[in-house]
Design an enzyme around this catalytic site. Structure first.
Site, PDB file in Angstrom:
ATOM      1  N   HIS A 245      21.930 -32.088  22.502  1.00  0.00           N
ATOM      2  CA  HIS A 245      22.178 -33.032  21.412  1.00  0.00           C
ATOM      3  C   HIS A 245      23.375 -32.585  20.568  1.00  0.00           C
ATOM      4  O   HIS A 245      24.045 -33.404  19.943  1.00  0.00           O
ATOM      5  CB  HIS A 245      20.947 -33.141  20.500  1.00  0.00           C
ATOM      6  CG  HIS A 245      19.778 -33.804  21.147  1.00  0.00           C
ATOM      7  ND1 HIS A 245      18.887 -33.124  21.941  1.00  0.00           N
ATOM      8  CD2 HIS A 245      19.354 -35.096  21.110  1.00  0.00           C
ATOM      9  CE1 HIS A 245      17.951 -33.963  22.369  1.00  0.00           C
ATOM     10  NE2 HIS A 245      18.217 -35.158  21.891  1.00  0.00           N
ATOM     11  N   ASP A 318      20.714 -39.647  30.020  1.00  0.00           N
ATOM     12  CA  ASP A 318      20.206 -39.274  28.715  1.00  0.00           C
ATOM     13  C   ASP A 318      21.098 -39.980  27.694  1.00  0.00           C
ATOM     14  O   ASP A 318      22.159 -40.531  28.033  1.00  0.00           O
ATOM     15  CB  ASP A 318      20.245 -37.754  28.545  1.00  0.00           C
ATOM     16  CG  ASP A 318      19.234 -37.249  27.519  1.00  0.00           C
ATOM     17  OD1 ASP A 318      18.692 -38.066  26.760  1.00  0.00           O
ATOM     18  OD2 ASP A 318      19.003 -36.025  27.471  1.00  0.00           O
TER      19      ASP A 318
END
Length: 595
Positions: A245, A318
């Site tokens: 992230h 993702d």
């Protein structure tokens, strides 16, 4: 609520595209038959390029109803309501989030079901409606009254494949009831790195064989719950020390190590018939020396996953707004590169207008062939046919309210959770406590809700009084001094710790709290409410239990374990190394004590 008829459902799903033959194609024959494949092809040939490209996107929408104005939609997409977002982009799917991220889609079962029905009515083709509901207390969106099931590492601690299956079945049943037809779970990463900041308890543990078995049982459980499953994050995010992230991790495993450690759970998922596989934003030089993330790697996505592993289902990225993708590739490049690699759907592509236009331009310029786009669109449509979305796009809103958190689901959750509690250390037989002895208990450490919930569960036992002193994830010296003073006046100290072995200065401070209250001479029990590795920082603590979760069912179970009402039977699904030497083992895989 009066439910739409089957004919109305089909018409709503087909929308204005009925003239292109979508309504006729909606009466799909059983999946994976030549007829289903033919229908997916017919649908694809009847679509414009703009409609095809829309099917490749999975978007977030803001708000709790399809027709409600929300500033988030205006900010991201230039339109006001979720229904207008669908009209503008005609996406293949949407993903729900709670208020923590901003979209605030999930409040209550009836509201979620109404949102799902509203979105399906507004969509020209039935939507894949997805969510991240992994179980446990790390990655989840639906909360009470939805049933809180244990997370993966807790399930692995129970050692029973049936528990993994039953947990997924309960989650899937409740998701399906509110109109969510795709869960981005289970996590198939093998967590062999105690310093992993993003996977940890989301994994089934460090043993590839156990992970493979439990991933396969979870896939079967989700299917029993009538929701699609997704194994993630391919080709394996378990040995990283960077969160994708916030950065771009690199996996340095050799091909032999990948085959032995990382790939077995994905192979098992494919054999079990997993619907979807999600890629990871990680660099794997042994598979692709170019240095691009797996999401943008043709050798990894097409060469390994599609061709070598033989996966024929949906491949989704993702989230493309994560730094592991967006930090390397701008919004007009990332979606094109992911599609060139072989991905079928683009999840949360930043700057949707830019991303959507970039894909269209890439096809028109020949950078992406229309045949390549058609292949992904056919897989998206076949997925929808396979899941029965053309025939059954809507859900019963009254039933949604009855199913979420139903009594038998909560009974399953309690039974499974009870089998996950792991007693790692119990010096001098401190536990179980004598339930007939009156005592004052100091509950301190991480988490306002966690410490309060744990204290309430302890006070449910006659004669037990509690004091709560929440110190946070990075206790200050002053706060530790308060805890020491309170510990001196208590008969027992229970310390909640969260990722103390992984969080740098915060972990050091949590360890200082444990050692300071232990030095008072008052008996101390440490409870790891996330990663089980925390005892590395305070190996001399008298008693240490791992719950793998700070959800209320786990905290209730550990309170009962303190008093011997529950005999802890969990076993570590990872090995716990010493703090000074990561190659030395403090507690081995499979370790666990009982009374």
């Amino acid at each position: 609520m009066q439910q739409p008829t089957r004919r109305q459902a089909l018409a709503g799903a087909a929308g204005v595209a009925a003239g292109l033959g979508f309504a006729q194609a909606a009466a799909a024959s059983p999946p994976d038959t030549p007829a289903a494949l033919r229908r997916a092809g017919e649908l694809t040939r009847g679509m414009s390029l703009e409609e095809k490209v829309g099917q490749l996107f999975v978007l977030e929408v803001y708000g709790q109803a399809a027709d409600t104005v929300h500033a988030g939609n205006r900010s991201l997409y230039g339109v006001d309501t979720p229904a207008e977002v669908l009209e503008k982009y005609r996406p293949g799917g949407v993903i729900y989030f709670d208020a923590r991220r901003g979209p605030d889609n999930v409040r209550a079962p009836r509201q979620i079901a109404r949102l799902s029905n509203g979105l399906q009515r507004a969509s020209r083709l039935p939507l894949i409606i997805s969510v991240d509901q992994e179980g446990g207390s790390v990655v989840y969106r639906l909360t009470d009254p939805a049933t809180l099931m244990p997370g993966n590492m807790a399930l692995a601690a129970s050692g029973a494949a049936r528990d993994s299956h039953d947990s997924a079945r309960v989650i899937g049943t409740e998701l399906a009831a509110v109109g969510i037809n795709q869960n981005y779970a289970p996590v198939a990463d093998v967590n062999i790195n105690p310093e992993n900041p993003v996977i940890g308890v989301r994994s089934f543990g460090s043993d590839p064989g156990l992970c493979a078995e439990l991933v396969a049982s979870a896939v079967r459980g989700y299917h029993r719950g009538r929701v699609a499953s997704a194994a993630k994050h391919f080709p394996g995010h378990g040995d990283t020390d960077t969160d994708s992230h916030t950065g771009l991790p690199e996996i340095t495993h050799t091909r032999e190590e990948l085959d032995r450690i990382d790939l077995p759970p994905f192979r098992a998922a494919v054999r079990r018939g997993v619907d979807t596989i999600m890629t990871a934003h990680i660099v794997v030089p042994a598979l692709d020396p170019s240095g691009v993330p797996a999401t943008m790697s043709h050798p990894i996505v097409t060469g390994l996953l599609r061709e070598e592993l033989g996966f024929e289902g949906l491949i989704v990225t993702d989230a493309l707004d994560m730094r592991g993708a967006s930090g390397e590739f701008p919004p007009d490049v990332a979606p094109v590169r992911a599609l060139q690699a072989g991905c079928d759907q683009l999840v949360l592509a930043p700057q949707t207008d830019v991303a959507y236009a970039a894909v269209l331009d890439a096809v028109r310029s020949g950078e992406l062939s229309e045949e390549r786009i058609d292949a992904s669109v056919r897989r998206v449509l076949l997925h929808k046919l396979r899941r029965g979305l053309f025939l059954r796009p809507y859900v019963d809103e009254d039933r949604a309210e009855r199913v979420a958190g139903r009594r038998r689901h909560r009974a399953v959750a309690r039974a499974v959770t009870d089998r996950t509690v792991t007693l790692v250390r119990n010096a001098d037989g401190l536990l179980p406590l004598d339930p007939g002895t009156a005592r004052s208990v100091l509950v301190t450490g991480w988490g306002v809700t966690t410490t309060a919930t744990l204290a309430d569960a302890i006070e449910d036992h006659p004669g037990q009084t509690t004091q709560v002193l929440q110190t946070g994830s990075r206790p200050s010296a002053a706060r530790i001094e308060e805890a020491v003073a309170a510990a001196r006046a208590a008969d027992l100290v229970v310390v909640s710790c969260n990722a103390a072995a992984a969080w740098g200065e915060g972990g050091v401070a949590q360890a200082a709290l444990v050692e300071a209250v232990r030095a008072t001479g008052t008996p101390v029990v440490a409870v790891a409410v996330r990663n089980p590795y925390d005892i590395r920082r305070f190996p001399a603590v008298p008693a240490y239990l791992a719950t793998y979760s700070y959800g209320a069912p786990s905290l209730d179970a550990v309170a009962r374990a303190l008093y011997g009402e529950l005999n802890p039977g969990g076993r570590l699904p990872v090995s716990v190394p010493t703090l000074d030497d990561p190659e030395a083992t403090l507690y081995p895989f499979g370790h666990g004590l009982s009374y």
